[in-house]
Scaffold this motif. Structure first.
Motif, PDB file in Angstrom:
ATOM      1  N   THR A 157      50.484 -43.631   5.117  1.00  0.00           N
ATOM      2  CA  THR A 157      50.037 -44.824   5.262  1.00  0.00           C
ATOM      3  C   THR A 157      48.450 -44.920   5.801  1.00  0.00           C
ATOM      4  O   THR A 157      47.641 -45.702   5.562  1.00  0.00           O
ATOM      5  CB  THR A 157      50.626 -45.548   6.439  1.00  0.00           C
ATOM      6  N   ARG A 169      44.457 -54.288  -1.239  1.00  0.00           N
ATOM      7  CA  ARG A 169      45.972 -54.517  -1.657  1.00  0.00           C
ATOM      8  C   ARG A 169      46.938 -55.184  -1.017  1.00  0.00           C
ATOM      9  O   ARG A 169      47.769 -56.105  -1.335  1.00  0.00           O
ATOM     10  CB  ARG A 169      46.497 -53.175  -2.282  1.00  0.00           C
ATOM     11  N   TYR A 170      46.757 -55.006   0.301  1.00  0.00           N
ATOM     12  CA  TYR A 170      47.812 -55.472   1.333  1.00  0.00           C
ATOM     13  C   TYR A 170      47.238 -56.278   2.245  1.00  0.00           C
ATOM     14  O   TYR A 170      46.150 -56.445   2.620  1.00  0.00           O
ATOM     15  CB  TYR A 170      48.420 -54.180   2.026  1.00  0.00           C
ATOM     16  N   ARG A 171      48.068 -57.509   2.720  1.00  0.00           N
ATOM     17  CA  ARG A 171      47.692 -58.689   3.498  1.00  0.00           C
ATOM     18  C   ARG A 171      48.531 -58.649   4.708  1.00  0.00           C
ATOM     19  O   ARG A 171      49.816 -58.436   4.360  1.00  0.00           O
ATOM     20  CB  ARG A 171      47.631 -59.684   2.779  1.00  0.00           C
ATOM     21  N   TYR A 172      48.135 -58.858   5.938  1.00  0.00           N
ATOM     22  CA  TYR A 172      49.128 -58.698   6.845  1.00  0.00           C
ATOM     23  C   TYR A 172      48.981 -60.264   7.930  1.00  0.00           C
ATOM     24  O   TYR A 172      47.752 -60.774   7.884  1.00  0.00           O
ATOM     25  CB  TYR A 172      49.054 -57.616   7.847  1.00  0.00           C
ATOM     26  N   GLU A 210      43.408 -57.666   5.947  1.00  0.00           N
ATOM     27  CA  GLU A 210      43.763 -56.771   4.776  1.00  0.00           C
ATOM     28  C   GLU A 210      43.841 -55.413   5.151  1.00  0.00           C
ATOM     29  O   GLU A 210      43.108 -55.004   6.051  1.00  0.00           O
ATOM     30  CB  GLU A 210      42.852 -57.245   3.680  1.00  0.00           C
ATOM     31  N   THR A 220      45.929 -49.405   2.644  1.00  0.00           N
ATOM     32  CA  THR A 220      47.409 -48.720   2.262  1.00  0.00           C
ATOM     33  C   THR A 220      48.420 -48.861   3.060  1.00  0.00           C
ATOM     34  O   THR A 220      48.356 -49.569   4.197  1.00  0.00           O
ATOM     35  CB  THR A 220      46.907 -47.083   2.728  1.00  0.00           C
ATOM     36  N   ALA A 221      49.642 -48.827   2.584  1.00  0.00           N
ATOM     37  CA  ALA A 221      50.980 -49.257   3.260  1.00  0.00           C
ATOM     38  C   ALA A 221      51.876 -48.404   2.432  1.00  0.00           C
ATOM     39  O   ALA A 221      51.558 -48.197   1.327  1.00  0.00           O
ATOM     40  CB  ALA A 221      51.186 -50.623   3.480  1.00  0.00           C
ATOM     41  N   GLN A 246      56.405 -52.473   0.160  1.00  0.00           N
ATOM     42  CA  GLN A 246      55.700 -53.578  -0.574  1.00  0.00           C
ATOM     43  C   GLN A 246      55.869 -54.827   0.525  1.00  0.00           C
ATOM     44  O   GLN A 246      55.135 -55.622   0.492  1.00  0.00           O
ATOM     45  CB  GLN A 246      56.675 -54.252  -1.841  1.00  0.00           C
ATOM     46  N   VAL A 282      53.486 -57.250   6.902  1.00  0.00           N
ATOM     47  CA  VAL A 282      52.591 -56.680   5.777  1.00  0.00           C
ATOM     48  C   VAL A 282      53.143 -56.738   4.373  1.00  0.00           C
ATOM     49  O   VAL A 282      54.405 -56.350   4.033  1.00  0.00           O
ATOM     50  CB  VAL A 282      52.348 -55.271   6.184  1.00  0.00           C
ATOM     51  N   ASP A 316      52.471 -56.389  -0.034  1.00  0.00           N
ATOM     52  CA  ASP A 316      51.701 -55.946  -1.126  1.00  0.00           C
ATOM     53  C   ASP A 316      51.459 -56.900  -2.286  1.00  0.00           C
ATOM     54  O   ASP A 316      52.299 -57.405  -2.722  1.00  0.00           O
ATOM     55  CB  ASP A 316      52.718 -54.894  -1.729  1.00  0.00           C
TER      56      ASP A 316
END
Length: 474
Positions: free
Chosen positions: A53, A248-251, A413, A416-417, A420, A437, A439
């Motif tokens: 991560t 790529r990732y939103r939380y 955002e 990495t994670a 998905q 989080v 994807d």
């Protein structure tokens, strides 16, 4: 409060840094349990997680200290816990074969940072400084080969010791272990009591996990994993035709007192603990938003229910896996989760190297990766037991009133994670506080929001009607 908030990889601006003076006190410590051992299974797991991560996986937080607490008393406290717990005196090393190992030192020194804020600082600014320091330490990695995985500071304002700030790396202590350490710090002199010699430390864990009995435990866990990995798709949620621009990732997070009350009502009716009810409700919300049914998800297991491990200060958390059918009523899903989660928790203790070998073998056999890319982590320390009695009737009017307090917030955002979809249940009194989080190559932002908001929708409907349908369609 101690937290493992989703890091956005940026350190906040400590705007009061030019209004403060910092000093360091060197605190000596010494204690039993020095030696070397192979890495424990929990250590292997968290090292893989950090590698995959890029997150620190630190626990960081602060609390106010009693009025009259001196800097010397805080220094004595940190020296006492460093002396008492071998895990805090642990660093990584390399064994004769060149493999990573764990090394516990019998003595050493650690710095206590002393921050004196300017007298004219407003009390609200003092709180913000403490919050920003906690966060800055949360996202700052440790070098486990050269540093103790512990940072501690005392913050003073107008010649009064106000806060103790503590950050601990997940390599040496998981959330339950951190809670124990903080309790000792709060207890002051009680921190100097002798540790129970029957409680294993990290070295004892590393050695015990090399025995034939432990290898049989790991082997049973691998059979559990394989049975659930063989039929899964390459990724739990597939992929969108086009990847969105940006990271790529939103939380984001959901703060829902209504969900808390609804989950208690479901737990009372079904005679089920809130951990399993929440797991069922979250799985149903994921299924509704994504159409994935049945849902195979990883769950994080603490392993402290195992004999002799309840009081261990080390990292014992590992992933396990379960599959849940999401048809019928929500109560039906709760009943299925009750059995599936028990099996998952019993098979959540294993050698991560064996799981990596299993993944590689299944990848070859299937021709595509055997990965579960959904994970749910219940981080709460205190969980109401099965069949909790509310003592009051849950009504539609009461739940509607609580729903007025619901807050959903997008946080930011990430680059990495691992997963998905990752949902964490945080420890907050009187509410269900979820961090997620997502994807965005497999879920739209709207779907991600529906996952979190859907948890309240599912829980409230099921609290009011035992026949409330799960309503998940593939």
């Amino acid at each position: 409060m101690f937290d493992q908030t989703m890091p956005d990889q940026t350190v906040p601006d400590q705007s009061m840094s030019d209004q403060s003076m910092s000093d360091r006190i060197t605190v000596p410590f010494s204690g039993p349990g020095a030696g070397t051992a192979p890495l424990s299974w929990g250590q292997k797991a968290i090292l893989r997680e950090v590698r995959d991560t890029g997150w620190t996986h630190n626990s960081s937080g602060a609390h106010e200290v009693p009025r009259g607490t001196t800097v010397e008393a805080v220094a004595a406290g940190v020296g006492a816990v460093m002396s008492r717990y071998p895990a805090l005196r642990l660093r990584l090393g390399t064994d004769e074969a060149g493999n990573p190992c764990q090394v516990v030192f019998g003595s050493g020194e650690i710095d206590l940072e002393v921050v004196n804020l300017a007298d004219d600082s407003h009390p609200a600014d003092v709180g913000k400084f403490v919050h920003d320091l906690c966060y800055a330490w949360l996202v700052t990695p440790f070098d486990p080969y050269r540093q103790w995985s512990v940072r501690m500071a005392v913050v003073r304002h107008r010649d009064v010791t106000r806060y103790r700030v503590l950050t601990i790396g997940h390599l040496v202590a998981d959330g339950a272990a951190v809670t124990r350490i903080v309790a000792d710090l709060r207890a002051g002199g009680a921190a100097r009591r002798r540790a129970d010699p029957r409680t294993p430390g990290p070295l004892e864990l590393g050695r015990a996990e090399q025995t034939p009995e432990a290898k049989r435990v790991s082997g049973r866990a691998m059979r559990h994993w394989e049975a659930r990995l063989r039929a899964i798709p390459p990724q739990t949620f597939g992929a969108l035709p086009t990847r969105p621009a940006g990271r790529r990732y939103r939380y984001g997070h959901l703060d829902s007192p209504a969900t808390h009350l609804a989950v208690l009502a479901i737990a009372e009716r079904t005679r089920t603990d809130t951990a399993r009810v929440l797991l069922a409700v979250i799985a149903t919300a994921i299924g509704r938003a994504t159409g994935v049914h049945p849902l195979t998800t990883k769950v994080v297991v603490s392993n402290r229910f195992r004999p002799g491990l309840a009081g261990t200060v080390a990292t014992l958390c590992q992933d396990s896996v379960l599959t849940v059918e999401l048809d019928g009523t929500v109560d039906d899903v709760v009943a299925r989760v009750r059995g599936a989660s028990t099996a998952a928790w019993l098979q959540g203790y294993y050698d991560p190297d064996q799981l990596a070998e299993l993944h590689a073998r299944l990848d070859r056999d299937r021709g595509h990766p055997a990965r579960v890319t959904c994970r749910i982590n219940d981080r709460r320390a205190a969980r109401p037991a099965a069949g909790v009695v509310l003592g009051t009737e849950v009504t539609a009017e009461g739940l509607r009133a609580k729903a007025e307090e619901t807050a959903f917030v997008w946080g930011g955002e990430l680059d990495t994670a691992v997963d998905q979809v990752f949902i964490a249940i945080e420890d907050r009194p009187g509410t269900v506080f979820l961090q997620g989080v997502f994807d965005l190559t497999c879920l739209t932002e709207g779907q991600a929001e529906r996952v979190l908001r859907g948890v309240e929708e599912v829980a409230v409907a099921a609290a009011l009607d035992p026949a409330a349908p799960a309503r998940v369609s593939s």
